[in-house]
Design an enzyme around this catalytic site. Structure first.
Site, PDB file in Angstrom:
ATOM      1  N   TYR A 166      54.296 -55.472  52.384  1.00 44.63           N
ATOM      2  CA  TYR A 166      54.381 -54.015  52.351  1.00 44.63           C
ATOM      3  C   TYR A 166      54.350 -53.446  53.765  1.00 44.63           C
ATOM      4  O   TYR A 166      55.139 -52.567  54.120  1.00 44.63           O
ATOM      5  CB  TYR A 166      53.208 -53.487  51.525  1.00 44.63           C
ATOM      6  CG  TYR A 166      53.124 -51.995  51.391  1.00 44.63           C
ATOM      7  CD1 TYR A 166      53.817 -51.316  50.390  1.00 44.63           C
ATOM      8  CD2 TYR A 166      52.306 -51.247  52.236  1.00 44.63           C
ATOM      9  CE1 TYR A 166      53.707 -49.942  50.244  1.00 44.63           C
ATOM     10  CE2 TYR A 166      52.191 -49.877  52.104  1.00 44.63           C
ATOM     11  CZ  TYR A 166      52.899 -49.228  51.102  1.00 44.63           C
ATOM     12  OH  TYR A 166      52.783 -47.867  50.973  1.00 44.63           O
ATOM     13  N   LYS A 170      57.258 -51.273  55.638  1.00 43.06           N
ATOM     14  CA  LYS A 170      57.005 -49.917  56.098  1.00 43.06           C
ATOM     15  C   LYS A 170      57.190 -49.783  57.607  1.00 43.06           C
ATOM     16  O   LYS A 170      57.677 -48.746  58.094  1.00 43.06           O
ATOM     17  CB  LYS A 170      55.592 -49.484  55.698  1.00 43.06           C
ATOM     18  CG  LYS A 170      55.429 -49.257  54.199  1.00 43.06           C
ATOM     19  CD  LYS A 170      56.444 -48.257  53.657  1.00 43.06           C
ATOM     20  CE  LYS A 170      56.127 -47.786  52.260  1.00 43.06           C
ATOM     21  NZ  LYS A 170      57.160 -46.868  51.725  1.00 43.06           N
TER      22      LYS A 170
END
Length: 225
Positions: A166, A170
């Site tokens: 993640y 990002k």
């Protein structure tokens, strides 16, 4: 202070069936934008399909006097991204705003991460933004106007346990944003990233997995910024 208006504009919001995406869609519609509410309606892990969440947001917008259409294509593939944009063009014949907000979670300690855990997260967060923005970008360049907002996260900017996939996705979105901001400037296209924090289903589940209590803050608060 006068609210920024989007009368006559068309906005695509991905991952708009709940949480921050829902609030982005409601806010844009309340300020005059016609909105494509994109969401596959799956689990936080990206599994399953359900048209109901996107349809519910469209209904909420229409009840408030706004205009919106639902879209359930997955942003995780080039074909899906093109189909999302096609929904906007078929419904409203233009695209002015793209909010890349779709996301999933497959958190694991790094020593347990596998490609099967990593790839879907990269596909939705990072590649998903690419897949939707590429076809929208052509329309924006031709009309000389566009706005792109990408949802990044403190997990990518500062780091967070169990979020190697993640966080990487990002952080990649931040680089993606900076490059598009440079390229878009000459064509009337502005590109920004936001790193919001709010008590959404995704954040609540992530905190629970880490054994941390619930987060404060409503999704509507960062959306309004």
């Amino acid at each position: 202070m006068t609210d920024l208006r989007f009368d006559g504009r068309v906005a695509i919001v991905t991952g708009a069936g709940g949480g921050l995406g829902r609030e982005h869609a409601l806010l844009l519609a309340s300020r005059g934008a016609r909105v494509v509410v994109n969401d596959i309606g799956g689990s936080m892990a990206g599994e399953g399909v359900d048209d109901a969440p996107a349809a519910a947001v469209v209904e909420a917008i229409r009840e408030r006097g706004g205009q919106a259409v639902a879209d359930s294509h997955s942003v995780a593939t080039p074909e899906g991204g093109r189909d999302v944009v096609r929904t906007a063009l078929d419904a409203y014949d233009r695209i002015d705003i793209v909010v890349n907000n779709a996301g999933i979670l497959r958190d694991k300690p790094f020593h347990e991460m596998t490609p099967d855990q990593l790839d879907p997260v990269i596909d939705v967060h990072l590649k998903g933004a690419f897949h939707v923005t590429v076809p929208a970008w052509s329309v924006m360049r031709e009309q000389g106007y566009g706005r792109v907002v990408n949802t990044t996260s403190a997990a990518g900017l500062l780091g967070s346990a169990r979020k190697s996939g993640y966080g990487a996705a990002k952080a990649g979105l931040l680089g993606f944003t900076r490059v598009l901001a440079v390229e878009g400037a000459a064509h009337g296209i502005r590109v920004n990233a936001v790193a919001p924090v709010a008590a959404t289903r995704m954040l609540a589940g992530s905190l629970a997995d880490a054994g941390i209590g619930g987060a404060n803050g409503r999704p509507v608060d960062p959306a309004a910024l």
